[in-house]
Scaffold this motif. Structure first.
Motif, PDB file in Angstrom:
ATOM      1  N   UNK A 182       0.781  -1.234   0.000  1.00  0.00           N
ATOM      2  CA  UNK A 182       0.000   0.000   0.000  1.00  0.00           C
ATOM      3  C   UNK A 182       0.809   1.279   0.000  1.00  0.00           C
ATOM      4  N   UNK A 183       2.125   1.182  -0.049  1.00  0.00           N
ATOM      5  CA  UNK A 183       2.975   2.370  -0.127  1.00  0.00           C
ATOM      6  C   UNK A 183       3.750   2.351  -1.439  1.00  0.00           C
ATOM      7  N   UNK A 184       4.137   3.522  -1.895  1.00  0.00           N
ATOM      8  CA  UNK A 184       4.820   3.667  -3.173  1.00  0.00           C
ATOM      9  C   UNK A 184       6.229   4.201  -2.923  1.00  0.00           C
ATOM     10  N   UNK A 185       7.205   3.426  -3.381  1.00  0.00           N
ATOM     11  CA  UNK A 185       8.604   3.749  -3.154  1.00  0.00           C
ATOM     12  C   UNK A 185       9.224   4.165  -4.491  1.00  0.00           C
ATOM     13  N   UNK A 186       9.725   5.385  -4.522  1.00  0.00           N
ATOM     14  CA  UNK A 186      10.254   5.981  -5.752  1.00  0.00           C
ATOM     15  C   UNK A 186      11.770   6.110  -5.613  1.00  0.00           C
ATOM     16  N   UNK A 187      12.492   5.297  -6.381  1.00  0.00           N
ATOM     17  CA  UNK A 187      13.954   5.284  -6.346  1.00  0.00           C
ATOM     18  C   UNK A 187      14.469   6.222  -7.428  1.00  0.00           C
ATOM     19  N   UNK A 188      15.271   7.194  -7.040  1.00  0.00           N
ATOM     20  CA  UNK A 188      15.661   8.272  -7.938  1.00  0.00           C
ATOM     21  C   UNK A 188      17.176   8.387  -7.989  1.00  0.00           C
ATOM     22  N   UNK A 189      17.680   8.915  -9.105  1.00  0.00           N
ATOM     23  CA  UNK A 189      19.109   9.197  -9.212  1.00  0.00           C
ATOM     24  C   UNK A 189      19.331  10.692  -9.404  1.00  0.00           C
ATOM     25  N   UNK A 190      20.258  11.195  -8.606  1.00  0.00           N
ATOM     26  CA  UNK A 190      20.646  12.596  -8.675  1.00  0.00           C
ATOM     27  C   UNK A 190      22.079  12.678  -8.174  1.00  0.00           C
ATOM     28  N   UNK A 191      22.521  13.836  -7.732  1.00  0.00           N
ATOM     29  CA  UNK A 191      23.881  13.970  -7.200  1.00  0.00           C
ATOM     30  C   UNK A 191      23.854  14.332  -5.719  1.00  0.00           C
ATOM     31  N   UNK A 192      24.925  13.980  -5.021  1.00  0.00           N
ATOM     32  CA  UNK A 192      25.026  14.177  -3.587  1.00  0.00           C
ATOM     33  C   UNK A 192      25.879  15.410  -3.286  1.00  0.00           C
ATOM     34  N   UNK A 193      25.449  16.190  -2.318  1.00  0.00           N
ATOM     35  CA  UNK A 193      26.279  17.285  -1.847  1.00  0.00           C
ATOM     36  C   UNK A 193      27.538  16.728  -1.166  1.00  0.00           C
ATOM     37  N   UNK A 194      28.585  17.509  -1.131  1.00  0.00           N
ATOM     38  CA  UNK A 194      29.756  17.126  -0.371  1.00  0.00           C
ATOM     39  C   UNK A 194      29.500  17.414   1.110  1.00  0.00           C
ATOM     40  N   UNK A 195      29.440  16.362   1.907  1.00  0.00           N
ATOM     41  CA  UNK A 195      29.182  16.511   3.335  1.00  0.00           C
ATOM     42  C   UNK A 195      29.818  15.341   4.074  1.00  0.00           C
ATOM     43  N   UNK A 196      29.419  15.130   5.326  1.00  0.00           N
ATOM     44  CA  UNK A 196      30.022  14.074   6.127  1.00  0.00           C
ATOM     45  C   UNK A 196      29.665  12.673   5.647  1.00  0.00           C
ATOM     46  N   UNK A 197      28.645  12.560   4.791  1.00  0.00           N
ATOM     47  CA  UNK A 197      28.207  11.248   4.306  1.00  0.00           C
ATOM     48  C   UNK A 197      28.774  10.878   2.945  1.00  0.00           C
ATOM     49  N   UNK A 198      29.234  11.871   2.178  1.00  0.00           N
ATOM     50  CA  UNK A 198      29.742  11.595   0.834  1.00  0.00           C
ATOM     51  C   UNK A 198      30.590  12.759   0.352  1.00  0.00           C
ATOM     52  N   UNK A 199      31.554  12.445  -0.500  1.00  0.00           N
ATOM     53  CA  UNK A 199      32.355  13.477  -1.148  1.00  0.00           C
ATOM     54  C   UNK A 199      31.722  13.974  -2.435  1.00  0.00           C
ATOM     55  N   UNK A 200      30.493  13.560  -2.681  1.00  0.00           N
ATOM     56  CA  UNK A 200      29.788  13.983  -3.881  1.00  0.00           C
ATOM     57  C   UNK A 200      29.675  12.858  -4.889  1.00  0.00           C
ATOM     58  N   UNK A 201      29.259  13.204  -6.083  1.00  0.00           N
ATOM     59  CA  UNK A 201      29.035  12.206  -7.121  1.00  0.00           C
ATOM     60  C   UNK A 201      27.590  11.767  -7.158  1.00  0.00           C
ATOM     61  N   UNK A 202      27.280  10.915  -8.126  1.00  0.00           N
ATOM     62  CA  UNK A 202      25.908  10.438  -8.288  1.00  0.00           C
ATOM     63  C   UNK A 202      25.491   9.595  -7.088  1.00  0.00           C
ATOM     64  N   UNK A 203      24.214   9.656  -6.772  1.00  0.00           N
ATOM     65  CA  UNK A 203      23.674   8.920  -5.632  1.00  0.00           C
ATOM     66  C   UNK A 203      22.239   8.523  -5.930  1.00  0.00           C
ATOM     67  N   UNK A 204      21.753   7.540  -5.196  1.00  0.00           N
ATOM     68  CA  UNK A 204      20.380   7.065  -5.345  1.00  0.00           C
ATOM     69  C   UNK A 204      19.642   7.272  -4.033  1.00  0.00           C
ATOM     70  N   UNK A 205      18.483   7.910  -4.119  1.00  0.00           N
ATOM     71  CA  UNK A 205      17.632   8.113  -2.960  1.00  0.00           C
ATOM     72  C   UNK A 205      16.321   7.376  -3.133  1.00  0.00           C
TER      73      UNK A 205
END
Length: 321
Positions: free
Chosen positions: A106-129
């Motif tokens: 009953x829930x809808x999960x939308x997997x998307x591709x974009x880019x990640x900001x440079x922060x404590x979790x990633x140095x950037x580059x493409x990412x999937x949310x």
């Protein structure tokens, strides 16, 4: 007006009506759309798309958000607007690349591709949310408050845009799988909640693979359909397997180059007894590789499960009764 002129006028009107009824491709003409990702829910096809806004003079993509459309007959499409963009994710930056939505419990999960900001979790580059909603048309929100896949998780390729184009698939036993990738294809299992990874990421390289995977099951075969780089512009090729984890057997080309666009992207759906192949090209007025439009044509299988070549048409498909 004499009788002869009336007959000619009626014939002209009939021809116009015939053309408007049967010239369906591209299916959306008021905005530029790309990267089709259809699902069927409650006797309706929901189509999730990218959105091209580049000008005719631009030499790269401008893709600010994702759109949702729906149809009950594969011909008449309702525009539900844009319920999601990279701005919906606090960690994201850049454009809204290919994405796919799936329903579970009953829930809808939308997997998307974009880019990640440079922060404590990633140095950037493409990412999937992943975003979630109680409705196929939204509103959607970030399901976990961080990226599901970041560039640091996949290191076998060195370019920063390799984590794009997610496709998601739920097998008959309930196990969910996520596939994605530019340059190589990655796969990982998802937990039942659809927002956590389960196990290790694996990667493999189907023949001529470049990007845009689409995975599904038909009868006893699993299909991996993807954009290929055997020639430029892209074509669509595919593999089959008896398991969603492979090994994958190369099967060949099913779609040749599309008009006026160097990319193409598969989206496949069965609806009311017929199989449909969605893709994009650049055939709308002022269209092109950065101003693309989604089309639909029929998809046919041979008795052994192999896919027949897709015939690209301007007429598209007929309305489903």
């Amino acid at each position: 007006m004499n009788y002869k002129n009336i007959k000619i006028s009626l014939l002209f009107i009939s021809l116009l009506a015939y053309g408007s009824s049967f010239a369906q491709n591209p299916i959306i003409t008021d905005i530029f759309t790309a990267d089709p990702a259809p699902i069927v829910y409650n006797e309706t096809v929901y189509l999730y798309t990218s959105h091209d806004t580049a000008t005719v003079a631009d030499t790269n993509y401008k893709m600010p958000d994702w759109y949702v459309f729906s149809s009950k007959d594969m011909v008449n499409w309702t525009n539900h607007g844009s319920p999601l963009s990279p701005k919906s994710f606090s960690w994201a930056t850049g454009d809204a690349y290919a994405a796919q939505c799936i329903e579970r419990n009953g829930k809808f999960y939308w997997y998307v591709s974009t880019f990640h900001k440079k922060d404590e979790n990633s140095n950037g580059g493409a990412a999937i949310g992943v975003a979630v909603s109680d409705s196929p048309t939204g509103p959607f929100k970030d399901a976990i408050g961080k990226a599901l896949i970041v560039n640091e998780m996949t290191t076998e390729l060195k370019h920063g845009w390799d984590d794009i184009d997610p496709t998601v698939f739920i097998d008959d036993d309930g196990q969910a799988y996520l596939y994605w990738g530019n340059g190589s294809c990655r796969m990982v299992k998802l937990k039942e909640n659809m927002i956590e990874l389960e196990g290790e990421i694996t990667n493999f390289k189907p023949k001529n693979y470049i990007e845009g995977p689409w995975v599904y099951k038909r009868k006893d075969l699993y299909y991996l359909v993807y954009a290929s780089v055997g020639t430029k512009p892209e074509m669509i090729e595919y593999c089959t397997a008896t398991s969603p984890e492979g090994p994958w057997e190369y099967r060949g080309i099913i779609q040749e180059n599309v008009p006026n666009s160097f990319t193409t992207h598969p989206g496949i759906v069965d609806f009311k007894g017929k199989s449909y192949f969605m893709y994009h090209n650049g055939t709308l007025p002022t269209g092109g590789s950065y101003r693309r439009s989604i089309c639909i044509d029929y998809m046919y299988y041979n008795e052994d499960g192999t896919i027949q070549k897709i015939v690209q048409t301007k007429e598209g498909v007929k309305p489903v009764k």
